[in-house]
Design a protein around this motif. Structure first.
Motif, PDB file in Angstrom:
ATOM      1  N   ALA A 160      40.644  -8.495  60.122  1.00 30.77           N
ATOM      2  CA  ALA A 160      40.253  -7.948  58.817  1.00 30.77           C
ATOM      3  C   ALA A 160      41.442  -7.409  58.038  1.00 30.77           C
ATOM      4  N   LEU A 161      42.424  -6.846  58.733  1.00 27.86           N
ATOM      5  CA  LEU A 161      43.573  -6.262  58.048  1.00 27.86           C
ATOM      6  C   LEU A 161      44.691  -7.270  57.805  1.00 27.86           C
ATOM      7  N   ASN A 162      44.634  -8.404  58.478  1.00 30.25           N
ATOM      8  CA  ASN A 162      45.692  -9.394  58.320  1.00 30.25           C
ATOM      9  C   ASN A 162      45.277 -10.435  57.284  1.00 30.25           C
ATOM     10  N   GLN A 163      44.974  -9.958  56.083  1.00 28.30           N
ATOM     11  CA  GLN A 163      44.495 -10.819  55.016  1.00 28.30           C
ATOM     12  C   GLN A 163      45.261 -10.542  53.726  1.00 28.30           C
ATOM     13  N   ALA A 164      45.465 -11.555  52.936  1.00 33.01           N
ATOM     14  CA  ALA A 164      46.053 -11.365  51.610  1.00 33.01           C
ATOM     15  C   ALA A 164      45.150 -10.451  50.793  1.00 33.01           C
ATOM     16  N   GLY A 165      45.750  -9.543  50.061  1.00 31.57           N
ATOM     17  CA  GLY A 165      45.002  -8.599  49.253  1.00 31.57           C
ATOM     18  C   GLY A 165      44.706  -7.291  49.948  1.00 31.57           C
ATOM     19  N   VAL A 166      44.876  -7.250  51.273  1.00 29.88           N
ATOM     20  CA  VAL A 166      44.682  -6.010  52.038  1.00 29.88           C
ATOM     21  C   VAL A 166      45.938  -5.157  51.920  1.00 29.88           C
ATOM     22  N   VAL A 167      45.750  -3.852  51.743  1.00 24.77           N
ATOM     23  CA  VAL A 167      46.871  -2.908  51.663  1.00 24.77           C
ATOM     24  C   VAL A 167      46.776  -1.928  52.828  1.00 24.77           C
ATOM     25  N   ILE A 168      47.873  -1.792  53.546  1.00 25.29           N
ATOM     26  CA  ILE A 168      47.942  -0.863  54.675  1.00 25.29           C
ATOM     27  C   ILE A 168      48.950   0.223  54.336  1.00 25.29           C
ATOM     28  N   ALA A 169      48.493   1.464  54.296  1.00 25.49           N
ATOM     29  CA  ALA A 169      49.347   2.596  53.950  1.00 25.49           C
ATOM     30  C   ALA A 169      50.050   3.126  55.200  1.00 25.49           C
ATOM     31  N   ASN A 202      50.184 -10.881  56.759  1.00 24.20           N
ATOM     32  CA  ASN A 202      49.552 -11.407  55.544  1.00 24.20           C
ATOM     33  C   ASN A 202      49.115 -10.311  54.585  1.00 24.20           C
ATOM     34  N   ALA A 203      49.057  -9.085  55.088  1.00 28.00           N
ATOM     35  CA  ALA A 203      48.677  -7.944  54.258  1.00 28.00           C
ATOM     36  C   ALA A 203      49.913  -7.356  53.587  1.00 28.00           C
ATOM     37  N   THR A 204      49.690  -6.416  52.673  1.00 29.00           N
ATOM     38  CA  THR A 204      50.781  -5.665  52.043  1.00 29.00           C
ATOM     39  C   THR A 204      50.917  -4.333  52.742  1.00 29.00           C
ATOM     40  N   THR A 205      52.084  -4.085  53.325  1.00 26.73           N
ATOM     41  CA  THR A 205      52.362  -2.780  53.927  1.00 26.73           C
ATOM     42  C   THR A 205      52.969  -1.894  52.855  1.00 26.73           C
ATOM     43  N   GLN A 206      52.262  -0.812  52.503  1.00 25.24           N
ATOM     44  CA  GLN A 206      52.688   0.066  51.413  1.00 25.24           C
ATOM     45  C   GLN A 206      53.220   1.384  51.975  1.00 25.24           C
ATOM     46  N   PRO A 207      54.536   1.596  51.902  1.00 27.11           N
ATOM     47  CA  PRO A 207      55.094   2.845  52.433  1.00 27.11           C
ATOM     48  C   PRO A 207      54.966   4.008  51.453  1.00 27.11           C
ATOM     49  N   TYR A 208      54.751   5.187  52.011  1.00 28.12           N
ATOM     50  CA  TYR A 208      54.715   6.434  51.247  1.00 28.12           C
ATOM     51  C   TYR A 208      55.703   7.413  51.875  1.00 28.12           C
ATOM     52  N   SER A 221      49.889   8.805  52.329  1.00 30.40           N
ATOM     53  CA  SER A 221      49.300   7.574  52.849  1.00 30.40           C
ATOM     54  C   SER A 221      47.802   7.754  53.084  1.00 30.40           C
ATOM     55  N   PHE A 222      47.384   8.922  53.557  1.00 28.92           N
ATOM     56  CA  PHE A 222      45.960   9.179  53.747  1.00 28.92           C
ATOM     57  C   PHE A 222      45.244   9.352  52.408  1.00 28.92           C
ATOM     58  N   ALA A 223      45.914   9.936  51.445  1.00 31.94           N
ATOM     59  CA  ALA A 223      45.316  10.073  50.117  1.00 31.94           C
ATOM     60  C   ALA A 223      45.088   8.700  49.492  1.00 31.94           C
ATOM     61  N   ALA A 224      46.011   7.758  49.741  1.00 23.09           N
ATOM     62  CA  ALA A 224      45.846   6.400  49.231  1.00 23.09           C
ATOM     63  C   ALA A 224      44.626   5.736  49.860  1.00 23.09           C
ATOM     64  N   LEU A 225      44.428   5.957  51.139  1.00 23.60           N
ATOM     65  CA  LEU A 225      43.244   5.412  51.811  1.00 23.60           C
ATOM     66  C   LEU A 225      41.970   5.993  51.209  1.00 23.60           C
ATOM     67  N   GLN A 226      41.943   7.301  51.054  1.00 19.50           N
ATOM     68  CA  GLN A 226      40.738   7.975  50.566  1.00 19.50           C
ATOM     69  C   GLN A 226      40.399   7.577  49.131  1.00 19.50           C
ATOM     70  N   SER A 227      41.416   7.314  48.326  1.00 23.70           N
ATOM     71  CA  SER A 227      41.193   6.970  46.925  1.00 23.70           C
ATOM     72  C   SER A 227      40.904   5.490  46.709  1.00 23.70           C
ATOM     73  N   GLY A 228      40.944   4.707  47.781  1.00 17.60           N
ATOM     74  CA  GLY A 228      40.673   3.284  47.657  1.00 17.60           C
ATOM     75  C   GLY A 228      41.883   2.436  47.347  1.00 17.60           C
ATOM     76  N   GLN A 229      43.077   3.031  47.332  1.00 14.88           N
ATOM     77  CA  GLN A 229      44.296   2.257  47.073  1.00 14.88           C
ATOM     78  C   GLN A 229      44.777   1.513  48.315  1.00 14.88           C
ATOM     79  N   ALA A 230      44.240   1.865  49.469  1.00 10.38           N
ATOM     80  CA  ALA A 230      44.611   1.202  50.718  1.00 10.38           C
ATOM     81  C   ALA A 230      43.354   0.967  51.545  1.00 10.38           C
ATOM     82  N   ASN A 231      43.408  -0.048  52.394  1.00 11.59           N
ATOM     83  CA  ASN A 231      42.277  -0.387  53.258  1.00 11.59           C
ATOM     84  C   ASN A 231      42.355   0.293  54.614  1.00 11.59           C
ATOM     85  N   ALA A 232      43.554   0.705  54.990  1.00  6.68           N
ATOM     86  CA  ALA A 232      43.741   1.352  56.289  1.00  6.68           C
ATOM     87  C   ALA A 232      45.065   2.099  56.284  1.00  6.68           C
ATOM     88  N   VAL A 233      45.217   2.980  57.262  1.00  7.90           N
ATOM     89  CA  VAL A 233      46.476   3.672  57.524  1.00  7.90           C
ATOM     90  C   VAL A 233      46.872   3.379  58.964  1.00  7.90           C
TER      91      VAL A 233
END
Length: 278
Positions: free
Chosen positions: A161-170, A187-193, A199-211
């Protein structure tokens, strides 16, 4: 950074983990009374180099509970208590300097800013090219955190589920969590903070799919601040945390290792473990 085993916990029962711009600083008094421990003897010998005589200057990133955090402008956490105990063993006053996590190892390596780095730092080869590490004092694993209402990311499905295009991992920048996400979810986007909270705020706000973060940190965050999220998977990486020391400061490294050994044998390490992990 590569995912790897880092160190074995010092004999305790449980698992105790812009370079020039300092984000801030704080200090706390250490016990400067003379002692007869091996650590204090090493400190008194003059073999170790310090930025300021009589003071141990430690770089940390206080946004990684339960290891380091700022509460009411006070540095708290297992690493912070350990830093205080080390300073006491060495007969030094402790000064803490607030750095972004990915700036700590470079700051130690460059010299002139901090004597040590204590901030849940995994011992791994890329970092060992820049600094020396103390004996390990804690072993941790990684964890994947997702929102409770996200039925698509579970312990059984997360790998696909996380190894997909369009998925963001904080992730927190410069951590083993970032390295793991990049290597295992290409295949996902790893987004560093810059810090764990963002990184947890990004997850909670819907900007990321997982941390992806350290297991102890993930558990602390979802228990205290992000109760609408949950740890869906613990990943056994056996990461060992160590204290970063400049490669040209063998005297300080020796004194730190002596102090860690003494803090283990006198029960201090066990006390700190029980304080933060029960």
């Amino acid at each position: 950074m590569k995912n790897m085993n880092r160190r074995e916990f010092l004999g305790t029962a449980g698992a105790f983990a812009g370079i020039m711009a300092l984000a801030g600083c704080g200090s706390t008094g250490g016990n400067t009374a003379s002692t007869t421990t091996a650590a204090s003897s090493a400190a008194a010998s003059g073999d170790m180099q310090l930025l300021t005589a009589g003071k141990l200057t430690v770089g940390t990133s206080p946004d990684f509970p339960p290891f380091e955090n700022l509460e009411n402008d006070e540095y708290v956490g297992l690493d912070m208590d350990l830093a205080k105990a080390l300073a006491d063993k060495l007969g030094l006053e402790l000064e803490l300097k607030n750095l972004q996590f990915d700036a700590i190892v470079p700051a130690v390596a460059a010299g002139g800013q901090v004597d040590l780095g204590i901030s849940g730092i995994t011992i791994e080869p890329e970092r060992e090219e820049q600094v020396d590490f103390s004996d390990p004092y804690y072993i941790d694993d990684l964890a994947v955190v997702a929102m409770k209402d996200n039925a698509d990311v579970t312990a059984d499905t997360y790998a696909d589920a996380l190894n997909q295009a369009g998925v963001v991992i904080a992730v927190q920048s410069g951590t083993t969590g970032e390295s793991y996400a990049q290597e295992n979810f290409p295949n996902a986007t790893t987004q560093p903070y810059g810090n764990a909270t963002d990184s947890f705020a990004a997850l909670q706000s819907g900007q990321a799919n997982a941390v992806v973060t350290n297991k102890a940190v993930g558990a602390k965050m979802v228990a205290d601040a992000y109760t609408d999220a949950q740890v869906i998977k613990e990943i056994a990486t056996g990461e060992e945390y160590g204290i970063a020391v400049n490669k040209d400061n063998g005297g300080l490294l020796s004194a730190v290792n002596d102090a860690l050994a003494e803090l283990t044998s006198d029960g201090t390490v066990d006390e700190l473990t029980n304080k933060y992990f029960g």
